[in-house]
Scaffold this motif. Structure first.
Motif, PDB file in Angstrom:
ATOM      1  N   ALA A 174       8.759  13.169  -2.835  1.00 47.04           N
ATOM      2  CA  ALA A 174       7.659  12.201  -2.950  1.00 47.04           C
ATOM      3  C   ALA A 174       6.878  12.432  -4.242  1.00 47.04           C
ATOM      4  CB  ALA A 174       6.731  12.297  -1.737  1.00 47.04           C
ATOM      5  N   GLN A 208       2.813   5.222  -3.756  1.00 50.91           N
ATOM      6  CA  GLN A 208       2.889   6.571  -3.197  1.00 50.91           C
ATOM      7  C   GLN A 208       1.554   7.037  -2.605  1.00 50.91           C
ATOM      8  OE1 GLN A 208       5.886   8.302  -3.016  1.00 50.91           O
ATOM      9  NE2 GLN A 208       6.556   6.284  -3.656  1.00 50.91           N
ATOM     10  N   GLN A 266       7.551   8.511   5.766  1.00 51.99           N
ATOM     11  CA  GLN A 266       7.302   8.621   4.330  1.00 51.99           C
ATOM     12  C   GLN A 266       6.067   9.482   4.070  1.00 51.99           C
ATOM     13  OE1 GLN A 266       6.395   4.858   2.490  1.00 51.99           O
ATOM     14  NE2 GLN A 266       6.716   5.630   0.429  1.00 51.99           N
TER      15      GLN A 266
END
Length: 158
Positions: A38, A57, A141
């Protein structure tokens, strides 16, 4: 041309994932590797000039916070406005490299990633440190909840 660019980014992400899975010591387990990926996605998105992918993000609500110098930015909309005004095009964005990324798991779904970066702007080179607090969302995520960056000489972390 857009499709080629998108495939190049996908290839780089795949290469990063392979490197993380095959290099002992870079990540202690798959969760830490996911957090590291990430963070590496930030570098790839930024360096390709894709501000939208870069900002994706970050937590996209008012709980997001970012601190640097004497500045505190609260909320995703404020971050989006600041970054798009400060870096209106790929030339202004410059290029950055992450020289070190370490991950510390605080729980199964919360992690701190920290390390060092070098950011090459047209008018200056900035070396500094960063820390991110990330939380795994319902889709699995890892999303940045808080970021702290500092300019200056990089302090060696242990």
């Amino acid at each position: 041309m857009r499709t080629l660019h998108r495939h190049s980014v996908q290839y780089l992400l795949f290469a990063c994932l392979v490197a993380l899975d095959c290099s002992p010591g870079l990540a202690q387990n798959n969760v830490e590797a996911d957090v590291t990926t990430a963070i590496l996605t930030l570098e790839i998105s930024w360096n390709s000039g894709d501000m939208t992918a870069y900002l994706a993000q970050y937590q996209q609500d008012d709980t997001l916070s970012l601190t640097f110098g004497n500045t505190v930015v609260k909320g995703w909309e404020a971050l989006d406005t600041l970054f798009r005004a400060s870096y209106p095009d790929p030339i202004a964005m410059g290029r950055f490299t992450l020289e070190r990324v370490d991950v510390r798991m605080l729980s199964d779904d919360i992690a701190v990633a920290y390390g060092n970066f070098t950011h090459l702007f047209p008018h200056e080179t900035v070396k500094g440190g960063f820390s991110h607090v990330l939380k795994r969302n319902d889709q699995g995520q890892w999303i940045i909840q808080h970021e702290r960056t500092s300019r200056g000489e990089t302090i060696k972390m242990q």
